[in-house]
Design a protein around this motif. Structure first.
Motif, mmCIF file in Angstrom:
data_model
loop_
_atom_site.group_PDB
_atom_site.id
_atom_site.type_symbol
_atom_site.label_atom_id
_atom_site.label_comp_id
_atom_site.label_asym_id
_atom_site.label_seq_id
_atom_site.Cartn_x
_atom_site.Cartn_y
_atom_site.Cartn_z
ATOM 1 N N ALA A 127 0.854 -1.200 0.000
ATOM 2 C CA ALA A 127 0.000 0.000 0.000
ATOM 3 C C ALA A 127 0.887 1.245 0.000
ATOM 4 O O ALA A 127 2.071 1.175 0.335
ATOM 5 N N LEU A 128 0.295 2.385 -0.360
ATOM 6 C CA LEU A 128 1.061 3.639 -0.325
ATOM 7 C C LEU A 128 1.502 3.924 1.109
ATOM 8 O O LEU A 128 0.827 3.549 2.064
ATOM 9 N N PRO A 129 2.636 4.605 1.284
ATOM 10 C CA PRO A 129 3.153 4.885 2.631
ATOM 11 C C PRO A 129 2.135 5.586 3.530
ATOM 12 O O PRO A 129 2.011 5.265 4.718
ATOM 13 N N GLU A 130 1.363 6.526 2.963
ATOM 14 C CA GLU A 130 0.367 7.256 3.750
ATOM 15 C C GLU A 130 -0.718 6.320 4.256
ATOM 16 O O GLU A 130 -1.323 6.550 5.314
ATOM 17 N N VAL A 131 -0.988 5.283 3.487
ATOM 18 C CA VAL A 131 -2.036 4.328 3.843
ATOM 19 C C VAL A 131 -1.506 3.355 4.905
ATOM 20 O O VAL A 131 -2.195 3.049 5.877
ATOM 21 N N ARG A 132 -0.273 2.935 4.726
ATOM 22 C CA ARG A 132 0.336 2.063 5.748
ATOM 23 C C ARG A 132 0.390 2.797 7.085
ATOM 24 O O ARG A 132 0.164 2.214 8.138
ATOM 25 N N ALA A 133 0.660 4.104 7.021
ATOM 26 C CA ALA A 133 0.745 4.898 8.252
ATOM 27 C C ALA A 133 -0.612 4.977 8.957
ATOM 28 O O ALA A 133 -0.668 5.116 10.176
ATOM 29 N N ALA A 134 -1.692 4.876 8.185
ATOM 30 C CA ALA A 134 -3.037 4.967 8.764
ATOM 31 C C ALA A 134 -3.538 3.610 9.259
ATOM 32 O O ALA A 134 -4.631 3.512 9.810
ATOM 33 N N ALA A 135 -2.754 2.570 9.051
ATOM 34 C CA ALA A 135 -3.188 1.213 9.378
ATOM 35 C C ALA A 135 -2.659 0.755 10.731
ATOM 36 O O ALA A 135 -1.503 1.008 11.077
ATOM 37 N N ALA A 136 -3.502 0.070 11.483
ATOM 38 C CA ALA A 136 -3.069 -0.546 12.739
ATOM 39 C C ALA A 136 -2.312 -1.840 12.454
ATOM 40 O O ALA A 136 -1.516 -2.308 13.261
ATOM 41 N N PHE A 137 -2.591 -2.410 11.278
ATOM 42 C CA PHE A 137 -1.957 -3.671 10.899
ATOM 43 C C PHE A 137 -1.545 -3.612 9.429
ATOM 44 O O PHE A 137 -2.372 -3.335 8.557
ATOM 45 N N VAL A 138 -0.264 -3.859 9.161
ATOM 46 C CA VAL A 138 0.222 -3.953 7.781
ATOM 47 C C VAL A 138 0.602 -5.406 7.531
ATOM 48 O O VAL A 138 1.443 -5.980 8.231
ATOM 49 N N SER A 139 -0.050 -6.008 6.551
ATOM 50 C CA SER A 139 0.200 -7.412 6.236
ATOM 51 C C SER A 139 1.618 -7.597 5.714
ATOM 52 O O SER A 139 2.206 -6.695 5.136
ATOM 53 N N GLY A 140 2.137 -8.776 5.904
ATOM 54 C CA GLY A 140 3.417 -9.129 5.302
ATOM 55 C C GLY A 140 3.280 -9.427 3.822
ATOM 56 O O GLY A 140 4.275 -9.569 3.114
ATOM 57 N N CYS A 141 2.041 -9.521 3.347
ATOM 58 C CA CYS A 141 1.770 -9.857 1.943
ATOM 59 C C CYS A 141 1.272 -8.635 1.185
ATOM 60 O O CYS A 141 0.714 -7.706 1.764
ATOM 61 N N GLY A 142 1.448 -8.678 -0.123
ATOM 62 C CA GLY A 142 0.941 -7.614 -0.982
ATOM 63 C C GLY A 142 -0.515 -7.832 -1.333
ATOM 64 O O GLY A 142 -1.091 -8.895 -1.068
ATOM 65 N N GLY A 143 -1.123 -6.813 -1.928
ATOM 66 C CA GLY A 143 -2.499 -6.930 -2.399
ATOM 67 C C GLY A 143 -2.624 -8.040 -3.427
ATOM 68 O O GLY A 143 -1.771 -8.184 -4.298
#
Ligand SMILES: [Mg+2]
Length: 172
Positions: A127-143
């Protein structure tokens, strides 16, 4: 994190870049195709089995999304949604649920307003960096590469359904 996951009754997914890797394939007749992931599909079925509703909010419109949603038994489908908060509010009205009962996974800036509202915001690793920053959880996998499945498994564990629906069922 697990405390928040316990209350989730609705999982909302963006399509392009979340349920897919974001690529769109056009054939010579102008027919659009996307790659969905079978692992993600199974994860969606598992959370549904655990009693969590699943919905889709896509900024674009594509017939293949309706086909994939029908295959997965997803009835809450919003396409062509450029103001995702409006679709989100409508989904809450239809389900009678509130922000603290919702998880959302998105990958682009259009998703951020909804991510700020829900109890549990997630993003694929690409995901875009701004979106990762808004996430409580960032998956180890891509979309489109298992990010949805990872979130689904987390929801099952948070709900205490992992043992019954996965470990015992598949004799792990
Ligand atoms: Mg997207």
């Amino acid at each position: 994190m697990m405390e928040k996951l316990k209350h989730i009754e609705l999982l909302i997914l963006d399509v392009d870049g979340v349920m897919t890797d974001g690529r769109i394939v056009w054939d010579a007749n102008g027919v659009e195709t996307k790659f969905f992931n079978v692992k993600d599909g199974h994860g969606i079925k598992l959370v549904q089995r655990a009693g969590i509703q699943v919905g889709i909010i896509s900024g674009r419109t594509s017939p293949v999304v309706d086909l994939r949603a029908r295959e997965l038994g997803i009835e809450l489908v919003y396409q062509g949604s450029l103001q995702k908060l409006e679709s989100y509010a409508d989904m809450l009205r239809r389900t009678g649920l509130a922000d603290h009962q919702v998880a959302y996974m998105g990958d682009d800036v259009i998703d951020v307003p909804v991510m700020r509202r829900v109890a549990f915001a997630a993003a694929p690793c690409d995901a875009l960096p701004e979106v990762r920053a808004a996430a409580a959880f960032v998956s180890g996998c891509g979309g489109g590469m298992g990010a949805v499945r990872e979130l689904c498994d987390l929801l099952l564990k948070g709900r205490g359904a992992w043992e019954e629906l996965v470990v015992r069922r598949y004799d792990l």
